[in-house]
Write an enzyme that holds these catalytic residues in place. Structure first.
Site, PDB file in Angstrom:
ATOM      1  N   TYR A   1      35.324  36.921  55.964  1.00 27.43           N
ATOM      2  CA  TYR A   1      34.630  36.584  57.216  1.00 27.43           C
ATOM      3  C   TYR A   1      33.222  37.181  57.207  1.00 27.43           C
ATOM      4  O   TYR A   1      32.239  36.502  57.512  1.00 27.43           O
ATOM      5  CB  TYR A   1      35.445  37.122  58.401  1.00 27.43           C
ATOM      6  CG  TYR A   1      34.905  36.760  59.765  1.00 27.43           C
ATOM      7  CD1 TYR A   1      35.081  35.477  60.279  1.00 27.43           C
ATOM      8  CD2 TYR A   1      34.249  37.703  60.559  1.00 27.43           C
ATOM      9  CE1 TYR A   1      34.605  35.139  61.545  1.00 27.43           C
ATOM     10  CE2 TYR A   1      33.780  37.371  61.825  1.00 27.43           C
ATOM     11  CZ  TYR A   1      33.956  36.094  62.313  1.00 27.43           C
ATOM     12  OH  TYR A   1      33.496  35.760  63.568  1.00 27.43           O
TER      13      TYR A   1
ATOM     14  N   SER B   1      28.024  35.900  63.984  1.00 30.57           N
ATOM     15  CA  SER B   1      28.847  36.976  64.544  1.00 30.57           C
ATOM     16  C   SER B   1      28.074  38.278  64.380  1.00 30.57           C
ATOM     17  O   SER B   1      27.201  38.372  63.507  1.00 30.57           O
ATOM     18  CB  SER B   1      30.159  37.056  63.755  1.00 30.57           C
ATOM     19  OG  SER B   1      30.802  38.291  64.005  1.00 30.57           O
TER      20      SER B   1
HETATM   21  N1  LIG Z   1      35.481  35.241  69.957  1.00 27.22           N
HETATM   22  C1  LIG Z   1      34.739  36.170  69.387  1.00 27.22           C
HETATM   23  O1  LIG Z   1      34.878  37.368  69.728  1.00 27.22           O
HETATM   24  C2  LIG Z   1      33.740  35.821  68.347  1.00 27.22           C
HETATM   25  C3  LIG Z   1      32.921  36.852  67.883  1.00 27.22           C
HETATM   26  C4  LIG Z   1      31.962  36.558  66.911  1.00 27.22           C
HETATM   27  C5  LIG Z   1      31.847  35.289  66.419  1.00 27.22           C
HETATM   28  N2  LIG Z   1      32.651  34.294  66.873  1.00 27.22           N
HETATM   29  C6  LIG Z   1      32.472  32.971  66.300  1.00 27.22           C
HETATM   30  O2  LIG Z   1      32.404  32.013  67.316  1.00 27.22           O
HETATM   31  C7  LIG Z   1      32.922  30.767  66.830  1.00 27.22           C
HETATM   32  C8  LIG Z   1      33.969  30.250  67.799  1.00 27.22           C
HETATM   33  O3  LIG Z   1      34.962  31.258  67.932  1.00 27.22           O
HETATM   34  P1  LIG Z   1      36.040  31.261  69.111  1.00 27.22           P
HETATM   35  O4  LIG Z   1      36.264  32.679  69.463  1.00 27.22           O
HETATM   36  O5  LIG Z   1      35.732  30.282  70.150  1.00 27.22           O
HETATM   37  O6  LIG Z   1      37.311  30.793  68.236  1.00 27.22           O
HETATM   38  P2  LIG Z   1      38.556  29.863  68.596  1.00 27.22           P
HETATM   39  O7  LIG Z   1      39.518  30.060  67.494  1.00 27.22           O
HETATM   40  O8  LIG Z   1      38.983  30.103  69.999  1.00 27.22           O
HETATM   41  O9  LIG Z   1      37.907  28.403  68.522  1.00 27.22           O
HETATM   42  C9  LIG Z   1      37.440  27.892  67.319  1.00 27.22           C
HETATM   43  C10 LIG Z   1      37.570  26.403  67.369  1.00 27.22           C
HETATM   44  O10 LIG Z   1      37.106  25.880  66.118  1.00 27.22           O
HETATM   45  C11 LIG Z   1      38.063  24.945  65.645  1.00 27.22           C
HETATM   46  N3  LIG Z   1      38.025  24.873  64.187  1.00 27.22           N
HETATM   47  C12 LIG Z   1      38.325  25.859  63.324  1.00 27.22           C
HETATM   48  N4  LIG Z   1      38.216  25.409  62.067  1.00 27.22           N
HETATM   49  C13 LIG Z   1      37.835  24.117  62.159  1.00 27.22           C
HETATM   50  C14 LIG Z   1      37.574  23.115  61.202  1.00 27.22           C
HETATM   51  N5  LIG Z   1      37.706  23.356  59.892  1.00 27.22           N
HETATM   52  N6  LIG Z   1      37.184  21.889  61.617  1.00 27.22           N
HETATM   53  C15 LIG Z   1      37.065  21.636  62.948  1.00 27.22           C
HETATM   54  N7  LIG Z   1      37.313  22.541  63.896  1.00 27.22           N
HETATM   55  C16 LIG Z   1      37.706  23.775  63.507  1.00 27.22           C
HETATM   56  C17 LIG Z   1      39.386  25.487  66.143  1.00 27.22           C
HETATM   57  O11 LIG Z   1      40.398  24.489  66.146  1.00 27.22           O
HETATM   58  C18 LIG Z   1      39.010  25.954  67.541  1.00 27.22           C
HETATM   59  O12 LIG Z   1      39.068  24.891  68.478  1.00 27.22           O
HETATM   60  C19 LIG Z   1      33.453  31.053  65.422  1.00 27.22           C
HETATM   61  O13 LIG Z   1      32.487  30.664  64.475  1.00 27.22           O
HETATM   62  C20 LIG Z   1      33.628  32.558  65.421  1.00 27.22           C
HETATM   63  O14 LIG Z   1      33.511  33.107  64.131  1.00 27.22           O
HETATM   64  C21 LIG Z   1      33.615  34.537  67.822  1.00 27.22           C
END
Ligand SMILES: NC(=O)c1ccc[n+]([C@@H]2O[C@H](COP(=O)([O-])OP(=O)(O)OC[C@H]3O[C@@H](n4cnc5c(N)ncnc54)[C@H](O)[C@@H]3O)[C@@H](O)[C@H]2O)c1
Length: 256
Positions: free
Chosen positions: A157, A144
Site C-alpha cells: 500500500y 493517502s
Molecule cells: N478511509 C481512509 O481512512 C483512507 C485513508 C487514506 C487513503 N484512502 C484512500 O481513499 C480511497 C477510497 O478509500 P475508502 O476509504 O473510501 O475505501 P472503501 O473501501 O470504502 O471504498 C473503495 C471503493 O473502491 C472500490 N474499488 C476497489 N477496487 C476497485 C477496482 N479494482 N475497480 C473498481 N472499484 C474498486 C470498492 O469497491 C469501493 O467501493 C482509496 O484509494 C484509499 O486508499 C482512504
C-alpha cells in the site's frame, strides 16, 4: 453552488466511502457524474437517485480498474456517455494488512494494479482524449498520508501511494502545457468501510486517535470538499502537489 455547470466528472470506486462522497459533492456543486465500481448494486442505484434528485445526470459504469483494458475502456466509455469528460477522480483503492515477509505476488499485484497501474493507464487514456480534442482537464488522485509516512504491515500500500506521489509530480510537469492539472489528495484516518476493523476495535482506534492532533477521524465529506476545490477553477493555478486532509496527523509531533 454551481461551479461545475456543464462539467462531467468520472469518480472511480464511487459505490461507497470517499468516492461516493466525492460524487455527491461534485454533483451538489453542479457536475454530471459517471459513477464506477466493480459492479452496479443497490448503493450505486441509490447514488444515481440522489444525484438525479439534485437535478444532475448520473450514470454507472461497471469496471475493475486494476486491469489495463478495463480502465482504458472505462475512461473511453465515460467520455462517450455524455460526449465529454472534464474531471477524473482516481479514487478506487485497496489495501492488504500483512507482514512484509508473507506478502504474495498475487497480493502485491492486487494492491499495485488497483492503486497505481490502473490510475496510470486511466490517466493516459484521459490525456489522449484531451490532446486529440485540444482541451484541458483536471485529474485528482486519491493518495493517502502513506505516500509520506510509514505504515508497517502495509508495505505494498505504501509503495503504491508513494508511487502515486511521484506519478502526480511527474505528470503535472509533463502535462502543464496541455492545460491539464494533476494533484493528489491524501486522507488520514477517514470513517469509511475500509476502516471497519479499526472503528470496531476500541484499543486500535484509541491508538490511532492518539496520533491525530484533532483527536477524531475525518468524514468522507471532509475529503470530498478538498476534491471539489481542486477540481474547480478556484484551483486553476494549483498542480503537482499533495493536499492532506488528516486532522494534523502527518506533521504531528508532541513532547510527552
Ligand atoms: N478511509 C481512509 O481512512 C483512507 C485513508 C487514506 C487513503 N484512502 C484512500 O481513499 C480511497 C477510497 O478509500 P475508502 O476509504 O473510501 O475505501 P472503501 O473501501 O470504502 O471504498 C473503495 C471503493 O473502491 C472500490 N474499488 C476497489 N477496487 C476497485 C477496482 N479494482 N475497480 C473498481 N472499484 C474498486 C470498492 O469497491 C469501493 O467501493 C482509496 O484509494 C484509499 O486508499 C482512504
Amino acid at each position: 453552488m454551481n461551479r461545475f455547470e456543464n462539467k462531467i466528472a468520472l469518480v472511480t470506486g464511487s459505490s461507497q466511502g470517499i468516492g461516493a462522497a466525492c460524487a455527491l459533492r461534485l454533483a451538489a456543486d453542479g457536475a454530471d457524474i459517471i459513477l464506477n465500481g466493480r459492479k452496479l448494486d443497490e448503493r450505486g442505484e441509490d447514488l444515481i437517485k440522489q444525484i438525479t434528485a439534485m437535478g444532475r445526470r448520473a450514470h454507472f459504469l461497471a469496471a475493475d480498474v486494476s486491469h489495463m483494458h478495463n480502465v482504458v475502456n472505462l475512461v473511453r466509455d465515460a467520455i462517450a456517455v455524455y460526449g465529454e469528460l472534464d474531471i477524473l477522480v482516481n479514487n478506487a483503492g485497496v489495501e492488504k494488512n500483512k507482514d512484509f515477509w508473507d506478502v504474495t505476488e498475487e497480493e502485491y499485484d492486487f494492491v499495485m494494479d488497483t492503486n497505481l497501474k490502473g490510475i496510470f493507464f486511466g490517466i493516459q487514456t484521459f490525456v489522449k482524449y484531451c490532446m486529440s480534442n485540444k482541451r484541458g482537464g483536471v485529474i485528482i488522485n486519491m493518495s493517502s498520508v502513506h505516500e509520506e509516512i510509514v505504515f508497517p504491515h502495509f508495505a505494498a500500500y505504501c509503495a503504491s501511494k508513494g508511487g502515486l506521489k511521484m506519478l502526480t509530480r511527474n505528470l503535472a510537469t509533463e502535462l502543464a502545457h496541455l492545460n491539464i492539472r494533476v494533484n493528489n489528495v491524501a486522507p488520514g484516518a477517514i470513517a469509511t468501510p475500509i476502516n471497519k476493523k479499526l472503528m470496531d476495535t476500541p484499543e486500535l482506534l484509541e491508538n490511532v486517535l492518539d496520533n491525530i492532533p484533532m483527536k477524531k477521524m475525518g468524514k468522507p465529506e471532509d475529503v470530498a470538499a478538498l476534491v471539489a476545490f481542486l477540481a474547480s477553477d478556484d484551483a486553476k493555478y494549483v498542480t503537482g502537489s499533495t493536499y492532506f486532509v488528516d486532522g494534523g496527523l502527518t506533521y504531528h509531533y508532541e513532547e510527552q
